[in-house]
Design a protein around this motif. Structure first.
Motif, short mmCIF file in Angstrom:
data_model
loop_
_atom_site.label_atom_id
_atom_site.label_comp_id
_atom_site.label_asym_id
_atom_site.label_seq_id
_atom_site.Cartn_x
_atom_site.Cartn_y
_atom_site.Cartn_z
N GLU A 55 -26.48 -3.77 14.66
CA GLU A 55 -26.84 -2.79 15.67
C GLU A 55 -26.38 -1.38 15.26
OE1 GLU A 55 -26.16 -1.87 20.41
OE2 GLU A 55 -25.48 -3.76 19.57
N GLY A 56 -25.19 -1.29 14.70
CA GLY A 56 -24.69 0.01 14.24
C GLY A 56 -25.55 0.58 13.13
N LYS A 57 -25.98 -0.27 12.20
CA LYS A 57 -26.84 0.20 11.11
C LYS A 57 -28.19 0.66 11.65
CE LYS A 57 -26.25 -1.71 6.92
NZ LYS A 57 -26.29 -2.72 5.87
N ALA A 58 -28.70 -0.05 12.63
CA ALA A 58 -29.98 0.35 13.24
C ALA A 58 -29.84 1.69 13.95
CB ALA A 58 -30.45 -0.73 14.21
N ILE A 59 -28.74 1.88 14.63
CA ILE A 59 -28.49 3.16 15.32
C ILE A 59 -28.40 4.29 14.30
CG2 ILE A 59 -26.74 4.46 16.60
CD1 ILE A 59 -26.17 1.85 18.15
N GLY A 60 -27.66 4.07 13.21
CA GLY A 60 -27.53 5.10 12.18
C GLY A 60 -28.86 5.44 11.53
N GLY A 61 -29.65 4.43 11.23
CA GLY A 61 -30.97 4.67 10.64
C GLY A 61 -31.88 5.43 11.58
N ALA A 62 -31.84 5.09 12.86
CA ALA A 62 -32.66 5.79 13.84
C ALA A 62 -32.22 7.23 14.00
CB ALA A 62 -32.61 5.06 15.18
N CYS A 63 -30.91 7.46 13.96
CA CYS A 63 -30.40 8.83 14.06
C CYS A 63 -30.87 9.67 12.88
CB CYS A 63 -28.88 8.84 14.12
SG CYS A 63 -28.21 8.41 15.73
N ARG A 64 -30.82 9.13 11.69
CA ARG A 64 -31.25 9.88 10.50
C ARG A 64 -32.74 10.16 10.56
NH1 ARG A 64 -33.15 12.92 7.86
NH2 ARG A 64 -33.07 13.20 5.60
N ASN A 65 -33.52 9.18 11.01
CA ASN A 65 -34.96 9.38 11.12
C ASN A 65 -35.28 10.43 12.18
OD1 ASN A 65 -37.68 8.79 10.44
ND2 ASN A 65 -37.84 7.63 12.34
N ALA A 66 -34.42 10.56 13.18
CA ALA A 66 -34.61 11.54 14.24
C ALA A 66 -34.00 12.90 13.88
CB ALA A 66 -34.01 11.03 15.54
N PRO A 101 -20.82 6.24 21.32
CA PRO A 101 -19.37 6.07 21.12
C PRO A 101 -18.93 4.62 20.98
CG PRO A 101 -19.85 6.65 23.39
CD PRO A 101 -21.14 6.77 22.64
N LYS A 102 -19.69 3.66 21.47
CA LYS A 102 -19.28 2.26 21.40
C LYS A 102 -19.69 1.59 20.09
CE LYS A 102 -19.17 1.52 26.34
NZ LYS A 102 -19.67 0.73 27.46
N ALA A 103 -20.55 2.23 19.33
CA ALA A 103 -21.02 1.65 18.07
C ALA A 103 -19.94 1.79 17.00
CB ALA A 103 -22.30 2.34 17.61
N GLN A 104 -19.92 0.85 16.06
CA GLN A 104 -18.96 0.90 14.96
C GLN A 104 -19.35 2.04 14.02
OE1 GLN A 104 -19.01 -2.93 13.07
NE2 GLN A 104 -17.93 -3.92 14.74
N LYS A 105 -18.43 2.96 13.81
CA LYS A 105 -18.73 4.16 13.03
C LYS A 105 -19.09 3.83 11.59
CE LYS A 105 -16.37 7.48 15.83
NZ LYS A 105 -15.45 8.57 15.94
N ALA A 106 -18.42 2.87 10.99
CA ALA A 106 -18.72 2.51 9.60
C ALA A 106 -20.13 1.96 9.49
CB ALA A 106 -17.72 1.49 9.08
N ALA A 107 -20.55 1.15 10.43
CA ALA A 107 -21.89 0.58 10.40
C ALA A 107 -22.94 1.67 10.66
CB ALA A 107 -22.02 -0.54 11.43
N VAL A 108 -22.63 2.58 11.59
CA VAL A 108 -23.56 3.69 11.87
C VAL A 108 -23.73 4.54 10.62
CG1 VAL A 108 -23.85 5.81 13.22
CG2 VAL A 108 -23.09 3.72 14.34
N TYR A 109 -22.63 4.83 9.96
CA TYR A 109 -22.70 5.64 8.73
C TYR A 109 -23.51 4.92 7.65
CZ TYR A 109 -21.46 7.98 4.45
OH TYR A 109 -21.53 8.61 3.24
N ASP A 110 -23.29 3.62 7.48
CA ASP A 110 -24.05 2.87 6.48
C ASP A 110 -25.55 2.94 6.77
OD1 ASP A 110 -21.84 2.15 5.02
OD2 ASP A 110 -21.65 0.16 5.94
N GLY A 111 -25.92 2.75 8.02
CA GLY A 111 -27.33 2.82 8.39
C GLY A 111 -27.91 4.20 8.19
N TRP A 112 -27.13 5.23 8.54
CA TRP A 112 -27.59 6.62 8.39
C TRP A 112 -27.79 6.93 6.91
CZ3 TRP A 112 -26.63 11.32 6.24
CH2 TRP A 112 -27.16 12.43 6.87
#
Length: 137
Positions: free
Chosen positions: A48-59, A71-82
Motif C-alpha cells: 500500500e505504501g509503494k502504491a501511494i508513493g507511485g501515485a504521488c509521483r505520477n501526480a 501520515p499513516k503510511a510507512q515512509k520507507a515504502a512510500v519512498y520506494d514507490g515514489w
C-alpha cells in the motif's frame, strides 16, 4: 518401570496423530476465523505504501507532500514507490498528471484564500480551459 501394554500404545498413537492433524487443520483455517497473519499484514502495508508513493509521483507531488498527505503510511515504502515510479517515468519519458484535488495548503486552517478568480483546468461542468464560474453570481 513398567512398560505400557502393547494394546494401549497402539491405540494412543493413532489418537495422537489424529489430534495433531486436527490441530494443523484448525491452524490452517485461522484466516477464515479472522486471525490475521502478521507477515501478510506487513506485506500489505508495504504494498500500500509503494502504491501511494507511485501515485504521488505520477501526480507530480513532492515526496514531502506525499508524506504529509499520508501520515499513516510507512515512509520507507512510500519512498520506494515514489522512486520506482520516478525511474519508470524518466525511462519512458512520461509526463505526470496534475491532481484535481486541492493540495495540502488548502486543508490547513488559516491558509490564505485568494479573492481573485483563478483559471481552473476544469470547470464544474468538466470543460477544460474555461474559467470557473464566479462565486455568488
Amino acid at each position: 518401570m513398567k512398560a505400557f501394554p502393547r494394546s494401549l500404545t497402539v491405540t494412543v498413537r493413532p489418537a495422537l496423530i489424529a489430534a495433531l492433524l486436527g490441530a494443523g487443520a484448525l491452524l490452517a483455517g485461522c484466516d477464515q476465523l479472522g486471525i490475521e497473519d502478521p507477515a501478510k499484514v506487513a506485506a500489505a502495508k508495504v504494498a500500500e505504501g509503494k502504491a501511494i508513493g507511485g501515485a504521488c509521483r505520477n501526480a507530480l507531488r513532492a515526496i514531502e507532500d506525499c508524506y504529509a498527505l499520508n501520515p499513516k503510511a510507512q515512509k520507507a515504502a512510500v519512498y520506494d514507490g515514489w522512486r520506482e515510479m520516478d525511474e519508470y517515468m524518466r525511462e519512458n519519458k512520461l509526463e505526470g498528471t496534475r491532481p484535481l484535488v486541492a493540495g495540502p495548503q488548502a486543508s490547513r486552517p488559516g491558509a490564505a484564500a485568494s479573492d481573485e478568480e483563478e483559471e481552473s483546468p476544469r470547470t464544474a461542468k468538466g470543460q477544460v480551459g474555461e474559467k470557473a464560474p464566479a462565486k455568488g453570481h
